[in-house]
Enzyme design. Structure first.
Site, PDB file in Angstrom:
ATOM      1  N   LYS A   1       9.880  14.323  12.360  1.00  0.00           N
ATOM      2  CA  LYS A   1      10.054  13.449  11.185  1.00  0.00           C
ATOM      3  C   LYS A   1       8.703  13.038  10.607  1.00  0.00           C
ATOM      4  CE  LYS A   1      12.543  10.293  13.076  1.00  0.00           C
ATOM      5  NZ  LYS A   1      13.330   9.147  13.497  1.00  0.00           N
TER       6      LYS A   1
ATOM      7  N   GLY B   1      -6.157  47.501   3.231  1.00  0.00           N
ATOM      8  CA  GLY B   1      -5.121  48.304   2.582  1.00  0.00           C
ATOM      9  C   GLY B   1      -5.748  48.995   1.391  1.00  0.00           C
TER      10      GLY B   1
HETATM   11  C1  1AE Z   1      -3.810  38.397   5.188  1.00  0.00           C
HETATM   12  C2  1AE Z   1      -2.991  39.651   5.351  1.00  0.00           C
HETATM   13  C3  1AE Z   1      -3.456  40.797   4.503  1.00  0.00           C
HETATM   14  C4  1AE Z   1      -2.421  41.866   4.339  1.00  0.00           C
HETATM   15  O1  1AE Z   1      -1.418  41.869   5.008  1.00  0.00           O
HETATM   16  C5  1AE Z   1      -2.600  42.894   3.361  1.00  0.00           C
HETATM   17  O2  1AE Z   1      -1.553  43.655   3.110  1.00  0.00           O
HETATM   18  C6  1AE Z   1      -3.788  43.155   2.728  1.00  0.00           C
HETATM   19  O3  1AE Z   1      -3.888  44.159   1.851  1.00  0.00           O
HETATM   20  P1  1AE Z   1      -5.247  44.509   1.101  1.00  0.00           P
HETATM   21  O4  1AE Z   1      -6.254  44.918   2.129  1.00  0.00           O
HETATM   22  O5  1AE Z   1      -5.693  43.275   0.379  1.00  0.00           O
HETATM   23  O6  1AE Z   1      -4.918  45.632   0.167  1.00  0.00           O
END
Ligand code: 1AE
Length: 411
Positions: free
Chosen positions: A98, A359
């Site tokens: 709470k 990514g």
């Molecule tokens: C904080 C998590 C980052 C993540 O999951 C992700 O997909 C990053 O992608 P990019 O490296 O920014 O393309």
């Protein structure tokens, strides 16, 4: 006596920090105290919360303008473990149930007595275990994230996995937004992904671990994790904050779910990013994820597209890796918007025992994802050997192209 001590950052409009602290300590435990008969006091003594410390800190200007007598303070309160079962849902409800709804209050830390701490598993593999599984000991690990996975069929998944693996990465993780779906269901995604990794390994001799996203309803998760492992999944990705810390612990506690677990921070921002409410990042993404059993923890780096304050990222990292007699250290994975030009900065700030995760910074390489991975690997090797990225790029065309594309963020 076994206990947990909670430290809160709070603002009291009346400026009565001691009184406020006492009210919390009593209100969240025995309910009332001063007017109780002596006998009842004696009976309840072991259950009573107690104020450990109250320290005034500078209050923010807007608060003081609205509440001229107001004060802000760091307040620590100890709760006896007689009051709760030894699980995070009970502990969080006791210390911040709470109370989390009661004005400006943020839970900064939970300090567990040794006896209570022993009820939690911590990571199964930790940094040492991951190093053994990957065979990589002397540099930060490199992880690639599947991008453009939604709406794509299995042959696209195969192709993406192949190029990521050819780039020499150590982990490939599913995107956290890839759920059970008809195009790439788990039972087909895992064998096809692993086949692509094996194909790449014939050429490179290097075999990344595929972290498969475990999704679905809570009570289906364990079966899904076991199914993934039976299919050969060498690691799991888990959106822990969409479910809860105790669900992560349930996966970690299951002996059949024996592969590393990567904790994704999706949804965590809603719980940590306000300066006045929720949890500190250090507690939620650091201490509690480690206790509950994550082997790798992703969080936004200070430099990328979704940036987190640098001091917060370092505090999380400290919690994940600090010396602990019971829990193995965890690999920090600063993420989001990472590209090869940040490699020096990442290694300076997070050290060798970390994971560089990208990514777009791999898939967006003008010559494709395999060259994206190669650029990162060359950059990492160069930095570890003490060379600048510019020096390394002279002998690495893929890194030079990456630096031309994204720039060089000097440490
Ligand atoms: C904080 C998590 C980052 C993540 O999951 C992700 O997909 C990053 O992608 P990019 O490296 O920014 O393309």
């Amino acid at each position: 006596m076994s206990h947990v001590t909670a430290t809160y950052l709070l603002q009291d409009p009346k400026g009565q920090l001691e009184k406020k602290a006492e009210g919390i300590a009593i209100g969240l435990t025995v309910g009332s105290w001063t007017n109780l008969p002596e006998l009842e006091k004696e009976q309840l003594q072991a259950h009573k919360g107690s104020v450990v410390s109250v320290k005034e800190v500078p209050a923010d200007e807007a608060f003081l303008k609205a509440n001229p007598t107001g004060k802000s303070g760091l307040v620590s309160i100890s709760y006896p473990s007689e009051n709760f079962s030894a699980d995070l849902p009970a502990i969080l409800t006791t210390t911040f149930g709470k109370l989390s709804l009661d004005g400006d209050i943020k839970l900064i830390d939970l300090d567990f007595s040794e006896e209570l701490k022993r009820q939690f598993p911590g990571p199964r593999h930790g940094i040492e275990g991951i190093r053994e599984l990957t065979g990589v000991y002397d540099r930060p690990l490199l992880m690639s994230i599947f991008k453009a996975a939604i709406g794509r069929p299995l042959d696209s998944l195969h192709e993406q996995m192949l190029v990521q693996a050819l780039g020499g990465v150590d982990f490939v993780k599913d995107d956290e937004i890839l759920f059970e779906n008809n195009l790439t269901p788990l039972e087909q995604r895992v064998p096809i992904g692993l086949a692509a990794i094996a194909e790449a390994a014939m050429e490179t001799g290097h075999q990344p671990l595929y972290a498969v996203n475990i999704t679905g309803k809570t009570f289906e998760l364990k079966d899904r994790a076991k199914q993934a492992i039976e299919l050969g999944a060498p690691a799991l990705l888990f959106n822990v904050f969409a479910y809860g810390l105790d669900v992560l612990q349930a996966l970690r506690d299951d002996k059949e779910i024996d592969v590393p677990i990567l904790a994704h921070p999706a949804v965590a921002g809603a719980l940590t990013m306000s300066p006045k409410h929720g949890f500190s990042n250090q507690l939620l993404l650091g201490k509690l994820l480690r206790m509950a059993g994550a082997d790798l923890v992703l969080f936004p780096s200070p430099y990328g597209s979704v940036a987190m304050d640098k001091s917060e990222t370092l505090a999380i990292t400290e919690e994940l890796r600090k010396e602990d007699a019971q829990f193995k250290p965890v690999l920090p994975v600063p993420s989001a918007g990472i590209h090869p030009g940040m490699t020096e900065l990442l290694i300076r700030d997070f050290g060798i025992d970390s994971v560089i995760n990208a990514g777009g910074g791999i898939h967006g390489h003008p010559e494709g994802a395999a060259k994206g991975g190669e650029a990162f690997r060359d950059a990492i090797d160069g930095v570890v050997a003490g060379r600048t990225l510019e020096e390394t790029a002279k002998e690495s065309p893929s890194l030079q192209i990456a630096l031309d594309t994204w720039g060089y963020v000097k440490a």
